[in-house]
Enzyme design. Structure first.
Site, PDB file in Angstrom:
ATOM      1  N   ILE A 693       0.809  -1.219   0.000  1.00 52.29           N
ATOM      2  CA  ILE A 693       0.000   0.000   0.000  1.00 52.29           C
ATOM      3  C   ILE A 693       0.836   1.259   0.000  1.00 52.29           C
ATOM      4  CG2 ILE A 693      -2.140  -0.922   0.955  1.00 52.29           C
ATOM      5  CD1 ILE A 693      -1.152  -0.107   3.712  1.00 52.29           C
ATOM      6  N   GLY A 694       2.132   1.118   0.089  1.00 53.02           N
ATOM      7  CA  GLY A 694       2.937   2.334   0.053  1.00 53.02           C
ATOM      8  C   GLY A 694       4.413   2.008   0.143  1.00 53.02           C
ATOM      9  N   GLY A 696       8.284   3.968   0.971  1.00 53.59           N
ATOM     10  CA  GLY A 696       8.868   5.202   1.495  1.00 53.59           C
ATOM     11  C   GLY A 696      10.326   4.980   1.785  1.00 53.59           C
ATOM     12  N   GLY A 699      11.116   1.904   3.886  1.00 52.05           N
ATOM     13  CA  GLY A 699      10.714   0.588   3.459  1.00 52.05           C
ATOM     14  C   GLY A 699       9.296   0.599   2.920  1.00 52.05           C
ATOM     15  N   LYS A 715       5.053  -2.436   8.053  1.00 54.13           N
ATOM     16  CA  LYS A 715       6.134  -1.723   7.360  1.00 54.13           C
ATOM     17  C   LYS A 715       7.393  -2.563   7.439  1.00 54.13           C
ATOM     18  CE  LYS A 715       6.648   2.770   7.378  1.00 54.13           C
ATOM     19  NZ  LYS A 715       6.910   3.296   6.027  1.00 54.13           N
ATOM     20  N   ASP A 811      11.223  13.615   8.511  1.00 54.49           N
ATOM     21  CA  ASP A 811      10.757  13.311   7.166  1.00 54.49           C
ATOM     22  C   ASP A 811       9.262  13.582   7.056  1.00 54.49           C
ATOM     23  OD1 ASP A 811      10.948  12.598   4.539  1.00 54.49           O
ATOM     24  OD2 ASP A 811      11.021  10.437   4.884  1.00 54.49           O
TER      25      ASP A 811
END
Ligand SMILES: *[C@@H]1O[C@H](CO)[C@@H](O)[C@H](O)[C@H]1NC(C)=O
Ligand SMILES: *[C@@H]1O[C@H](CO)[C@@H](O)[C@H](O)[C@H]1NC(C)=O
Ligand SMILES: *[C@@H]1O[C@H](CO)[C@@H](O)[C@H](O)[C@H]1NC(C)=O
Ligand SMILES: *[C@@H]1O[C@H](CO)[C@@H](O)[C@H](O)[C@H]1NC(C)=O
Length: 965
Positions: A693-694, A696, A699, A715, A811
């Site tokens: 789903i994502g 970054g 990870g 994650k 971040d």
């Protein structure tokens, strides 16, 4: 007799009540301490009991001579936990509770004791500010709060706030150590009033601002530690970043012996002039932004043994006054120095010994560790006996200097002159230092040196010689075979001709031989393989002919054997670890290389494989070059470093594997039972792309349905070389404790060999990045924008202000802000920047953030503060109001470096604010509030840290917008 009586009576009268009352007070204070201790696993205080009348014999307690008044409590490293009681024995002189587990605040009473001389609370878990009554200019002089306090050591806690100016009321202070805390603000000017101060250590905090020149008034200040870089990655990192330059008054303070401020953000110049004597022994100002010349007066500092000015912007020539031969460590590498390197003035070195315990302790702690941290130090063994002079990466020109060592004793010596513009030949005088040294490493690579290399053989202590990328010519002198200690010989990219001397085979210690890119002809001598330690042999791009002698099969450790682009013929012998056919290409007559045996059986554990692993997977030829070049950079290179690393890693690994094998998922308090390793793997279909789903910086994130309707986000951390399991545990436990309504919740985690992942609550509304992206096609309301802004602001204000230790996100960007169905916002990825930093072997000092969101000062200095988060938040706010991205393609018309920040500011100045907002939003929102929000975002993105708001101020101002509704 009568006289004596008259003298004694008042004394006796005075002492009597004191003695009796103090005894009760002493016991009460000791029992209060025991009462406050909640954990005593080693039963250190078991004998401290109210039924035992003789408290002077209790463990750790020392009484004044012939009285029962407690003089000292020494309980260092006793595994005690609990809080500190406010009560102290009335005549206590020393309290040492260092290395325990005490938490909570430091009681103000400790710093108000009339008798206490030494307070040592180093390495506990104390929090809150350093307590002190507010500094009062007038009345306090009559009764200073801490008249006797000479040693105040509070290092290694979680103390917050500023260093209180009121510390300066403790006029007897000699040692003030507040390092390794979370202190902010400036080093107070008032410290200049501490006339007795000998040592001040403020390193590893988050201090900013200018160093006050008043510190120059501390006429006894011998040790000043402003920053201290970490030697091991598990250590607390350094966040101090000062403004401006070091005040000349401080640098030229005649008492100063140790000045330590590497990577402290200093600019300016060093004072060119000083008055009076110089006692400096160790100066570390490496990795700052200091310009101007290296001051000549350093030559007057006869005791100067350690000088690190590397990685600055120093210009001009090297002062000939500097007594280089007397210095154990001199590093001016990576500057803009130029001109000739004159042979320094000779003469006896002064040997004024340090006679102050405090100075000795700091000197050894700092200099010793700096030398260990240097790869050279560890290779050369006994660190007290290694000397290093590093002039590399400057613009020095002319002839090579003649340096001599005047250090007493048998030193290993490294001399780095690489990457300059020296253009002489190698004369006999150059190797003058060889006689005095027990081992020598020299790097001359990357200059314009010419002539023959024959003089080499005069330096019999030579262990490493690198002279690649020069113009040396002639043939290699056979006398080189006499250099019995030689481990590394790099002569790549010169004009060498002739043959490979057969006598190379006599070099029993030789590990690296690099003669590539020359014009070496003749054959490969079979005898070369008698140098049985050879690991790297690079002979590519020469004119070597004949066949490859089968004797090379014998070299058990050979991992790089590159003979490409020669005139070799015949068969390629089977070489155990030679991975790559590209090592043999370019030899027309050589038989075909039979397949890359790169996939050698993994059971053979060799250095080569270690290297391979370190560089992450299959190694190509160019990567070997990287290894060689990287190795060359550390002079005495050698694989000793690799071997050491190997052992350390192996040992760590073994301990870690025990843990890995368990495949355990650690969960925090309120986690449901469904969570375990197998359920996660199953629910993410082994981290399949369908569940992704994502992605970054830290990870990829996967969605996992652990039970019907029960979703989590997993994650998977992109970990590099991982180390410090305990550190990871500690960090993650902190993160697991953090709960806030606008932070995603860390439910649990798993650390394993193949994957390490964190488990969070799942948020169905996607992230703010898509939300902003869709603003063009979807009507967004003021209420939605306002709630998201407020949620994120509150989460950040919480991380900055209410967490211990304080967390800087580093971040902040829309993809790290998640939404639920009702468009409530949740900040994710907090604490990960630090987690990754402290648990990776090569902690990056790089900017962790994302381009377009990173504060300018963070991007240029790599130094982060909570204000850098504020900047990123401001950018997000601008995006949220405009529906444009930080680096929106539409800004390209304004030129490079134009971001949403510049755009917002421009429109504001030109009074065109309405154009800034996403059209739908502007039409339907209260315009004054929207404009006010824009103003807040603009103040958040101010370049000046002073103008930029704090997160708490941002949250307060946003809140006001609601109240006005
Ligand atoms: C301090 O307390 C923590 C738990 O709170 C424990 O894990 C650790 O071992 C203690 N340290 C010492 C030195 O006793
Ligand atoms: C704590 O500090 C005092 C005073 O500086 C010192 O004497 C003592 O040795 C220190 N304790 C430890 C364990 O270092
Ligand atoms: C500097 O850092 C090293 C390594 O972490 C540490 O051992 C040493 O005590 C520190 N010294 C000072 C003076 O802060
Ligand atoms: C070295 O370079 C300088 C100019 O930078 C020149 O004057 C000198 O002759 C050169 N020396 C040699 C040996 O080439």
């Amino acid at each position: 007799m009568a006289v004596l009586y008259h003298l004694l009576l008042p004394l006796v009268l005075l002492l009597l009540p004191l003695a009796s009352s103090s005894s009760a007070g002493d016991r009460a204070a000791l029992l209060a301490l025991k009462g406050a201790v909640t954990g005593d696993p080693a039963s250190v205080l078991s004998a401290w009991s109210s039924s035992d009348p003789d408290h002077c014999h209790w463990r750790g307690v020392t009484c004044h001579p012939s009285s029962s008044a407690v003089a000292a409590i020494d309980l260092p490293a006793a595994s005690l936990s609990g809080t500190l009681p406010a009560l102290l024995p009335p005549r206590l002189l020393r309290l040492d509770l260092s290395g325990n587990n005490f938490s909570g605040p430091i009681p103000a009473a400790f710093l108000a004791s009339a008798t206490l001389r030494a307070l040592n609370l180093t390495s506990n878990r104390l929090s809150g500010p350093i307590p002190f009554p507010p500094s009062s200019n007038s009345s306090s002089s009559s009764s200073p709060p801490c008249p006797a306090l000479a040693h105040l050591r509070l290092a290694g806690n979680f103390l917050v706030g500023e260093i209180p100016s009121a510390v300066a009321q403790c006029r007897s202070l000699r040692v003030l150590d507040v390092s390794r805390n979370v202190l902010e603000g400036a080093v107070p000017r008032a410290l200049g009033r501490l006339a007795a101060l000998r040592a001040l250590d403020v390193s590893r905090n988050s201090l900013t601002d200018r160093i006050p020149p008043e510190l120059g008034n501390c006429r006894d200040l011998a040790v000043l530690v402003l920053t201290n870089l970490t030697a091991s990655p598990g250590d607390q990192p350094e966040f101090n970043a000062f403004l401006g330059g070091l005040p000349p008054e401080v640098v030229t303070n005649p008492a100063l012996e140790v000045l330590w401020a590497p990577r402290a953000n200093f600019d300016g110049r060093l004072p060119s002039y000083r008055n009076g004597s110089c006692r400096l022994r160790a100066v570390n100002l490496g990795q700052n932004y200091i310009g101007g010349p290296v001051p000549k007066w350093l030559g007057e500092c006869g005791d100067l043994a350690f000088l690190d000015l590397s990685s600055n912007s120093l210009e001009g020539s090297m002062p000939a006054e500097l007594r280089i031969g007397c210095m154990q460590y001199l590093n001016v590498s990576q500057n803009l120095l130029s001109g000739p390197l004159l042979s320094p003035v000779e003469g006896k070195c002064s040997s004024c010994l340090v006679d102050d315990d405090v100075v000795i302790q700091y000197y050894e702690g700092l200099v010793g560790i700096a030398l260990i941290g240097n790869p050279f130090g560890s290779v050369l063994g006994d660190i007290t006996k290694a000397a290093l002079h590093d002039f590399s990466n400057n613009g020095f020109s002319g002839a090579l200097p003649s340096l001599n060592l005047h250090l007493v004793g048998n030193y290993s010596y490294g001399l780095l002159l690489n990457s300059n513009m020296f253009n002489s030949t190698l004369s006999g005088g150059f190797f003058g230092f060889c006689k005095a040294a027990s081992g020598v490493a020299v790097n001359l690579s990357g200059n314009q040196l010419s002539g023959s290399l024959d003089m080499l053989s005069s330096c019999t202590s030579l262990q490493s010689f690198e002279a690649g990328y020069n113009k040396f010519d002639g043939s290699i002198f056979p006398g080189i075979g006499d250099l019995h200690l030689l481990r590394v010989l790099v002569l790549r990219a010169n004009n060498l001709s002739g043959e490979i001397p057969v006598r190379f085979g006599d070099l029993a210690a030789l590990e690296v031989l690099d003669l590539s890119k020359n014009s070496v002809a003749g054959i490969l001598p079979s005898h070369l393989a008698d140098a049985s330690r050879l690991k790297v042999v690079m002979l590519d791009h020469n004119r070597i002919s004949g066949s490859i002698p089968p004797s090379f099969i014998e070299l058990a450790q050979l991992s790089v054997f590159d003979v490409s682009f020669n005139n070799l013929s015949g068969d390629i012998p089977y070489l155990r670890h030679s991975a790559d056919c590209s090592f043999f290409v370019g030899n027309r007559l050589l038989s075909r290389c039979l397949g890359p045996n790169a996939s050698a059986p993994p059971s053979i554990s060799t250095n080569h494989q270690k290297w391979t692993q370190r560089l992450g997977g299959h190694m190509t030829k160019s990567k070997y070059l990287v290894v060689i070049i990287a190795a060359s950079a550390t002079a005495l290179v050698s694989f000793v470093v690799a071997v050491l690393l190997f052992f350390v890693c192996e040992r760590r690994k073994r301990a870690k594997i025990e843990n890995f094998k368990k495949k355990a998922v650690v969960t925090f308090a309120d986690a449901p039972a469904e969570i375990n390793y197998d359920s996660i793997i199953q629910a993410t279909s082994n981290f399949s792309i369908q569940n992704l789903i994502g992605t970054g910086g830290f990870g990829a994130t996967y969605k996992a349905e652990l039970a019907p309707g029960y979703l989590v986000a997993v994650k998977r951390l992109a970990m590099g070389r991982f180390q410090g399991l305990q550190q990871f545990d500690a960090e993650i436990a902190t993160l697991g404790r953090i709960r806030h309504k606008n932070l995603v919740t860390l439910i649990g985690y798993h650390i394993g060999e193949s994957d390490t992942f964190l488990i969070y609550n799942y948020l169905p509304g996607g992230n703010l990045e898509s939300f902003i992206h869709e603003m063009g096609s979807r009507q967004v309301s003021w209420a939605e924008v306002y709630t998201i802004a407020m949620d994120v602001a509150q989460a950040l204000a919480f991380l900055h202000g209410s967490c211990t230790p304080r967390i800087i996100h580093r971040d902040i960007k829309p993809s790290n802000i998640l939404l639920d169905e009702d468009l409530n916002a949740y900040l994710s990825d907090f604490g990960l920047a630090r987690l990754m930093e402290v648990t990776q072997t090569h902690a990056t000092t790089d900017v962790a953030g994302t381009f377009g969101y990173v504060a300018p000062e963070y991007a240029t200095t790599c130094r982060v503060s909570d204000k850098s988060d504020v900047y990123s938040f401001g950018v997000v706010l601008l995006e949220l109001m405009s529906g444009k991205r930080s680096l929106d393609p539409s800004f390209s018309q304004f030129g490079d470096g134009f971001t949403i920040v510049s755009w917002g500011r421009m429109l504001m100045q030109e009074d065109r604010t309405s154009e800034f907002f996403s059209p739908g939003l502007w039409d339907t929102s209260p315009k004054d509030r929207l404009t006010e929000m824009l103003k807040i975002a603009i103040s958040c993105t101010s370049e000046s840290l002073a103008v930029r708001l704090s997160m708490r101020q941002v949250a307060a101002r946003l809140k006001q917008l609601r109240n006005e509704q």
